[in-house]
Design a protein around this motif. Structure first.
Motif, short mmCIF file in Angstrom:
data_model
loop_
_atom_site.label_atom_id
_atom_site.label_comp_id
_atom_site.label_asym_id
_atom_site.label_seq_id
_atom_site.Cartn_x
_atom_site.Cartn_y
_atom_site.Cartn_z
N ASP A 323 -7.12 1.17 11.17
CA ASP A 323 -7.48 0.70 10.04
C ASP A 323 -8.84 1.57 9.41
O ASP A 323 -9.23 2.43 9.96
N PRO A 388 -7.77 -13.75 3.07
CA PRO A 388 -7.88 -12.47 3.79
C PRO A 388 -7.07 -11.46 3.28
O PRO A 388 -6.02 -11.49 2.95
N GLY A 389 -7.62 -10.15 3.12
CA GLY A 389 -7.00 -9.08 2.54
C GLY A 389 -7.13 -8.69 1.15
O GLY A 389 -6.68 -7.83 0.72
N GLY A 474 -6.01 -1.53 2.94
CA GLY A 474 -5.60 -2.23 1.72
C GLY A 474 -6.00 -1.51 0.55
O GLY A 474 -5.82 -2.21 -0.52
N PRO A 500 -2.68 -7.92 5.41
CA PRO A 500 -2.57 -8.06 6.89
C PRO A 500 -1.34 -8.15 7.37
O PRO A 500 -1.10 -7.47 8.39
N GLN A 501 -0.41 -8.73 6.88
CA GLN A 501 0.97 -8.91 7.32
C GLN A 501 1.76 -7.67 7.31
O GLN A 501 2.61 -7.48 8.09
N LYS A 503 0.45 -4.66 7.61
CA LYS A 503 -0.23 -3.84 8.83
C LYS A 503 0.59 -4.31 10.35
O LYS A 503 0.79 -3.57 11.18
N ASN A 524 -9.29 -9.14 9.47
CA ASN A 524 -7.76 -8.90 8.66
C ASN A 524 -7.13 -7.97 9.66
O ASN A 524 -6.17 -7.99 9.65
N ASP A 525 -7.85 -7.62 10.91
CA ASP A 525 -7.20 -6.45 11.75
C ASP A 525 -6.68 -7.28 12.98
O ASP A 525 -5.93 -6.88 13.87
N ALA A 528 -2.79 -7.58 13.68
CA ALA A 528 -2.27 -6.22 14.11
C ALA A 528 -2.61 -5.66 15.53
O ALA A 528 -2.10 -5.03 16.27
#
Length: 646
Positions: A323, A388-389, A474, A500-501, A503, A524-525, A528
């Motif tokens: 990230d 998020p994101g 992002g 996020p999706q 990643k 957000n991580d 992943a």
């Protein structure tokens, strides 16, 4: 009566066993004859101190779990040696086995000592303010969320909290790994066990002692030491089944040699030799000795693995995905430009700050700092909901408002083609838009810089043979390319404008080509981190979600420790292979020699137990593996730094 800890008891019994062995050796080998009387008492002492505890453990395991383990093999072999007239050789076996067991338990004891070191960092008492403004000294464990404590110069912070009043320097070396004091003022976060160097601070407790940074680190260490690596589970599985096979083989060998020669003493001697030679002690201990030593070395250097499985998997990783914000970059963003389309810059910033007051994002912190520096008050915004994101939503007196990146603006069907906004978007900085419904009110640009240690960490990973390194963010591609270029990452290694999706999907695609580690720090991580073969949380104290999702926690914000951890995991893998190769090879040689070449039992004993001691010592070498440590680290523990969600 004082109870000795298990490790101390084991050490005491080993010392008594060695003393008895020395007495027996003096009685047998010293030529003057003056010490002959010492041999029998020495042998009795060895069989009592070295044999009875081992026999008790073996019988307890057999009765409790119906498991025939290595302890039982050693006792049977020693008794068989005594029966065939070789009690001295049996004593040597028990002595060396006692020494190797003590070494093993001392390696296991590293986990307990690490936890004790963490516990020692915690202050026992705190100065709590009462409702009438007085100050009372109370045990730290009774503090609850919302209590306000007073920190005088030299005092340790009793629990995680936020500074309410006062200003001063905090030594965070034992938590964040930062060797220089960190200036704290109202609104700044402080961590349990850090030290107030100067000034008087009032701190509001935000986490109870049971849920503080130190408490979470203690849980991590405990879970890591309890979790078994795949090779550990295999060696334990192998050892139990192989023990049964060896006992059965010894019975068959005894029957065969007795049938062939008719001499039961010779047959029993050969069976005892086989028992000793074929015992898998070195095989079983070779893996945990290396794993536990590596886990302890990593923890002292500021890296916590959630068990040996994560350590072993990291050694196989040949793809690293990072990230960007807060991981490869400092996360200390600064606002660079402001565009208020209605011309009311103060009102625009006040509304934006009112929304961002509800966010823990690095960019939100930059906006709040800028607004505070201008002396503006954030607007009142309620019903706040994080996206998020992409951004954040809420409502003020005039209705719904939102703030976020171009994805959120697009989701709101808001046009961002105003020339002033387009000029911001064309730059290489991150842009945050503020709007109401489909109307954009303005935007700000925020810049973030790469960590000083990031480029060196990436270079070290490449030098170690990592096949592929990518950065995911992002942010817009122009921003990502600017940071990537400073870190030595090419355009093909830089992935921008990712949700996020995205990643998670990208990590899955990388996993199809090799073992993948994902390094991140925020909410957000989390997905992943969980999707990767190894999830590595950066600066774990600030993000509970990332810490829980990850397999490894980088307890400092020095990225080069990641390269150190990767190197340590690979070295551990090599040591395990060395140990297993040596242990299996030595066992094969001793078995063949004992069965077919009349190898004397004393040599078999020394070869077997000496090999066990050697693999333990080889594993313990990993304790000295050099992972970087902060210069001012307390009790050798470098724990986590602050890193907020990206």
């Amino acid at each position: 009566m004082k109870r000795f800890p298990p490790v101390d008891l084991s050490l005491t019994l080993s010392l008594v066993t060695v003393l008895g062995m020395a007495m027996a050796a003096a009685g047998r080998w010293l030529p003057s004859g003056a010490f002959d009387a010492l041999e029998l008492p020495g042998l009795v002492l060895v069989y009592l101190a070295g044999g009875l505890p081992t026999g008790w453990r073996a019988l307890s395991e057999l009765w409790r779990a119906r498991v025939l383990d290595i302890d039982l093999l050693m006792i049977v072999a020693a008794i068989a040696a005594a029966i065939v007239g070789a009690p001295f050789e049996g004593a040597v076996l028990l002595t060396l086995f006692s020494i190797s067991t003590t070494l093993e338990e001392r390696a296991l004891g590293r986990a307990r000592r690490a936890i004790e070191a963490l516990m020692a960092l915690r202050p026992e008492t705190a100065l709590r303010k009462t409702a009438n403004g007085a100050v009372e000294e109370v045990p730290a464990e009774v503090l609850t969320v919302g209590d306000v404590v007073v920190l005088r110069p030299g005092a340790r912070v009793p629990s995680d909290g936020v500074v309410v009043t006062g200003r001063g320097g905090i030594d965070e070396a034992n938590i964040t790994g930062e060797s220089m004091p960190v200036s704290k003022e109202a609104g700044a976060q402080v961590f349990e066990a850090t030290i107030n160097l100067d000034g008087v601070l009032e701190v509001e407790v935000t986490r109870s002692v049971s849920d503080s940074t130190i408490a979470r680190m203690i849980r991590l260490v405990t879970e890591a030491q309890a979790a078994r690596a795949p090779s550990e589970r295999f060696s334990e599985w192998f050892g139990q089944r192989y023990t049964v096979a060896v006992l059965a083989g010894a019975v068959i060998a005894f029957a065969t040699f007795w049938w062939l020669g008719g001499d039961w003493e010779l047959a029993l001697y050969r069976a005892a030799t086989l028992l000793v030679a074929a015992s898998p002690c070195a095989i079983v201990i070779s893996v945990p000795a290396a794993i536990l030593s590596a886990l302890s070395a990593a923890a002292r250097g500021g890296v916590l693995f959630k068990g040996g499985g994560a350590l072993e998997t990291l050694a196989e990783v040949d793809i690293f995905a990072f990230d960007k914000t807060g991981t490869l970059t400092t996360g200390r963003a600064e606002m660079t430009e402001i565009v208020a389309l209605d011309g009311d810059e103060a009102g625009f910033l006040s509304l934006l700050a009112g929304l961002e007051a509800h966010s823990e994002h690095h960019i939100a912190a930059a906006i709040r700092r800028e607004v505070a520096s201008r002396g503006l008050d954030p607007a009142q915004v309620a019903d706040v909901n994080a996206r998020p994101g992409i951004g954040i939503e809420g409502s003020d007196a005039l209705g719904p408002v939102w703030a976020g990146n171009a994805y959120l603006a697009e989701d709101m069907k808001a046009a961002t083609d105003h020339p002033a906004l387009q000029a911001l978007a064309d730059g290489a900085n991150t842009v945050v838009y503020l709007g109401r419904g489909a109307t954009v009110l303005g935007a700000v640009s925020v810049a973030d810089e790469a960590r000083a240690s990031s480029a060196g960490a990436i270079a070290a990973l490449r030098d170690s043979g990592v096949r592929r390194i990518v950065m995911m963010t992002g942010d817009r591609r122009s921003v990502a390319l600017r940071i990537g270029a400073r870190l030595g990452l090419g355009p093909e290694e830089t992935h921008a404008e990712m949700l996020p999706q995205d990643k998670v999907r990208a990590v899955g695609e990388l996993a199809a080509t090799g073992r993948v580690a994902f390094v991140g720090d925020g909410v957000n991580d989390a997905a992943a981190l969980a999707r990767a073969d190894v999830g590595i949380a950066m600066g774990a104290a600030g993000s509970e979600v990332a810490l829980q999702a990850a397999d490894v926690a980088l307890l400092s914000e020095d990225m080069e420790r990641l390269a150190d951890a990767h190197r340590l995991s690979r070295r551990t893998s090599r040591v395990i292979r060395q140990n297993l190769t040596f242990a299996i090879g030595a066992m094969v040689v001793l078995v063949i020699g004992g069965l077919f070449f009349d190898l004397p039992l004393p040599l078999v004993v020394i070869g077997h137990e000496g090999g066990t001691v050697l693999v333990v010592l080889n594993g313990l070498r990993l304790l000295s593996d050099p992972i970087r440590r902060p210069k001012a680290s307390v009790a050798g523990q470098a724990l986590t730094g602050v890193a907020q969600p990206t």
